[in-house]
Design an enzyme around this catalytic site. Structure first.
Site, mmCIF file in Angstrom:
data_model
loop_
_atom_site.group_PDB
_atom_site.id
_atom_site.type_symbol
_atom_site.label_atom_id
_atom_site.label_comp_id
_atom_site.label_asym_id
_atom_site.label_seq_id
_atom_site.Cartn_x
_atom_site.Cartn_y
_atom_site.Cartn_z
ATOM 1 N NE ARG A 1 38.323 53.578 62.727
ATOM 2 C CZ ARG A 1 38.543 54.868 62.989
ATOM 3 N NH1 ARG A 1 38.514 55.750 62.015
ATOM 4 N NH2 ARG A 1 38.788 55.258 64.213
ATOM 5 C CD GLU B 1 43.933 53.112 57.636
ATOM 6 O OE1 GLU B 1 42.825 53.579 57.330
ATOM 7 O OE2 GLU B 1 44.524 53.386 58.691
ATOM 8 C CG HIS C 1 43.671 56.703 59.606
ATOM 9 N ND1 HIS C 1 43.296 55.423 59.944
ATOM 10 C CD2 HIS C 1 42.859 57.502 60.339
ATOM 11 C CE1 HIS C 1 42.296 55.456 60.821
ATOM 12 N NE2 HIS C 1 42.032 56.713 61.073
#
Lengths: 346, 348
Positions: B261, B290, B308
């Site tokens: 993460r 993000e 991602h």
């Protein structure tokens, strides 16, 4: 001895001969007198060491239209040539160098060395096997993952500032578990197989002869190999038999979901056919380190998102280039000192 | 009041929907968008109360409350990372006894609160592990061997104009320090061993089943590694686990790969370390905020940026579908969940 007021300059009658000036050891002389023609500024460390250990001639010091004159002027001194994948001792160069004794290639592939002519003239040839096997195999797998998972495409997308929403993506295809086929199960092909196996891939191959690896499925021809795999990795050497071995039939067999990876030589693949297969979506994706006309890669591929194009970097790491350079230098040294060559090409 | 009327309208709609559906199927509260195959597979087996149904306009919590009010309300829900399962969520749907999350991580679920209420939680198990491990290896190869950077060079015509691209760095022989040796970390280790890497790791506890060298903390791991791979879950203990000190310990030839993460790394310090050459490069699929990516990274040649997508393959999609339905069917038939998560397991 320098004459002074206190010391007589006449040697005694029964003295030994005057000592000679410090002499250059024969080995160093043999090396310094070996004229080496470096065909291209391929590696700074190699060039520097060639310059300090031997008598170095840089081919690019002469203008392109002055090359013949350059060779004529230095032909008696040049006894060695150092080439690489792109620039090597072809027939014309060999003919222009009557004193040539050895070609030491900064590469493992020597398709650009005129081997029959070297044999005819008794010119020895060395290359750089083994030291680059790992890097080339690493890149082959890296290109396969990059092509299937579209990593360079994601990188381009983010750098262009296009990532605006969290859920923004396209689905790609898993690499693990894919059926990997290897064209040429030599040192590099085997290293690729070992890596792909760690991803749960099944391995098949085509080679001139079947090899003693019962876990790897052997195919007697390339079309069948391509028809029964998901990723075809070209890892064989280039010669008259393998030229354009990956042709339209092979690419059609590989198909619209198939991936072609080439880390061998550009001419192993029929490049115009490859371009149309990709543009027409008859072939799924490609990862290419080599091209038929380097340093030119087909521009028609630049707009495609399912192609990864890298500039012949298979062995381009600091660690491996130094190892390759050291091998070239050791081979030249062995030649100069009449010792056995380390990696002669049979 | 308008809200009350709207609520009643939804309840009525849902009532009709549940009545119209074939009898006997248990109700499932669906709180994430799903593709057509997934939707069909769910509808085959369950009465689906779908937050994302066409025409459904209530916001999430209101929809959850409305669903909770139908006769035979849903006892199970399918969620993703965007749904925060906390006390207020669980208050809104007291009928829920099982939460099936399709997300890779668990940072969006208050596991302690679920445990207190006896709500079972199932995660996505190993559905994503293979694809994430593959992506981590791909990112690392890309950074070390400059695949994306040299590709840009080719595409803008520089190979012909300027000659060879600068050299990269050999993967073989590198010491790779993996932070978190769970389903993903162990797959990364197995793959990188085949490339001749030496595997080091940090985990909450050393693992007896592996021969890799264990380090009790990430700082020591970084000091003895050439590459750091972040493969751990995000929680209080692992937030900014890669910080300024760790980056300094990794050193100027070190490379960081993050497929965990964004918040596992102190992103501001990472950017500084890259800018100042304190580390050699980074491969990043995740970021702290993000889809915002620090713009300074866009001009760096030694960084590979991704959006991602490490889990996003066709195969993991179909694996996830099968796995989610498997967990739901286990729950509704009184069997143990395929991949239950407990409050004390920090997932790695």
């Amino acid at each position: 001895p320098v004459a002074t007021a206190e010391q007589p300059t006449h040697p005694p009658h029964n003295s030994q001969p005057l000592p000679l000036p410090p002499s250059v050891p024969p080995a160093a002389m043999a090396m310094e007198s070996l004229g080496v023609l470096l065909l291209h500024p391929m590696n700074a460390y190699l060039e520097q060491e060639l310059d300090s250990r031997f008598r170095l001639f840089r081919f690019w010091d002469s203008p392109p239209d002055g090359r013949a004159e350059f060779l004529r002027a230095n032909s008696s001194a040049i006894r060695a040539v150092v080439g690489n994948a792109g620039y090597n001792a072809d027939a014309a160069l060999i003919d222009a160098l009557p004193s040539l004794e050895i070609v030491a290639s900064f590469s493992v592939g020597i398709d650009r060395v005129d081997l029959p002519k070297c044999r005819e003239r008794g010119i020895r040839v060395t290359n750089t096997p083994d030291v680059l096997t790992d890097d080339v195999a690493d890149l082959a797998v890296g290109l396969a993952i990059a092509a299937l998972r579209k990593i360079p495409q994601a990188d381009r997308y983010v750098r262009a500032g296009l990532w605006k929403a969290k859920g923004d993506y396209t689905l790609t295809t898993r690499f693990s578990g894919k059926r990997v086929a290897i064209l040429g199960l030599g040192r590099i092909g085997l290293a690729i197989a070992k890596r792909a196996e760690a991803f749960g891939c099944s391995i098949s191959y085509h080679s001139r002869s079947e090899k003693p690896f019962p876990n790897y499925k052997f195919f007697t021809n390339v079309v069948d190999l391509a028809a029964n795999c998901d990723v075809l990795i070209v890892a064989c050497s280039l010669n008259a038999e393998t030229h354009h071995m990956v042709n339209r039939k092979v690419m059609d067999a590989l198909g619209p979901d198939g991936v072609l990876i080439n880390i061998g030589r550009g001419a192993l693949v029929d490049e115009p056919e490859l371009v149309s297969a990709l543009l027409e979506k008859r072939l799924g994706a490609a990862g290419l380190d080599v091209f038929e006309h380097e340093p030119f890669a087909p521009e028609q591929l630049f707009s495609l998102d399912n192609v990864v194009l890298v500039p012949h970097v298979g062995s381009d790491t600091e660690e491996t280039c130094k190892a390759m350079a050291d091998l070239v230098l050791k081979n030249l040294e062995a030649h100069a000192l009449n010792k056995p060559l380390l990696t002669p090409v049979p | 009041n308008r809200k009350g009327v709207a609520l009643l309208a939804v309840v009525a709609t849902l009532k009709l929907a549940t009545m119209a559906a074939a009898g006997g199927k248990p109700a499932v509260l669906l709180l994430r968008p799903v593709d057509a195959p997934f939707a069909a597979a769910l509808r085959d087996r369950f009465r689906v109360l779908d937050l994302y149904a066409p025409g459904q306009a209530l916001p999430a919590l209101a929809f959850v409350a409305a669903a909770a009010a139908v006769p035979e309300p849903p006892r199970a829900t399918v969620i993703w990372g965007g749904v925060r399962v906390d006390a207020s969520f669980l208050d809104a749907a007291p009928s829920l006894r099982c939460v099936v999350s399709t997300a890779a991580g668990l940072d969006h679920i208050d596991l302690a609160e679920c445990a207190r209420r006896g709500v079972a939680v199932a995660n996505s198990g190993e559905v994503y592990s293979t694809d994430v491990a593959d992506y981590a290896v791909g990112l690392l190869l890309d950074v070390l061997r400059r695949v994306s950077a040299s590709e840009r060079y080719v595409r803008r015509g520089s190979w012909a104009a300027q000659g060879d691209y600068p050299l990269g760095s050999k993967l073989g022989g590198k010491r790779v320090g993996i932070i978190g040796l769970g389903n993903i970390g162990s797959r990364i280790a197995k793959r990188l061993e085949a490339f001749g890497c030496i595997i080091h790791y940090n985990s909450r506890k050393p693992k007896d089943s592996v021969s890799y060298k264990y380090f009790p903390n990430v700082h020591e791991l970084a000091a003895e590694s050439d590459v750091l791979v972040v493969a751990c879950a995000l929680n209080k203990a692992t937030r900014h686990i890669v910080n300024k000190d760790v980056l300094e310990a990794l050193g100027k030839d070190g490379v960081v790969v993050n497929i965990g993460r964004g918040a596992n790394i102190d992103e501001a310090e990472l950017v500084i370390a890259l800018r100042e050459g304190k580390i050699a490069g980074a491969g990043l699929d995740v970021f702290e905020h993000e889809p915002k990516v620090p713009a300074e990274l866009f001009s760096m040649e030694n960084v590979v940026l991704s959006r991602h997508v490490a889990v996003l393959t066709e195969e993991s999609r179909s694996d996830l579908r099968a796995h989610t339905i498997g967990n739901l069917e286990a729950f509704f038939s009184g069997q143990p969940l395929l991949t239950p998560v407990h409050a004390d397991s920090l997932a790695q």
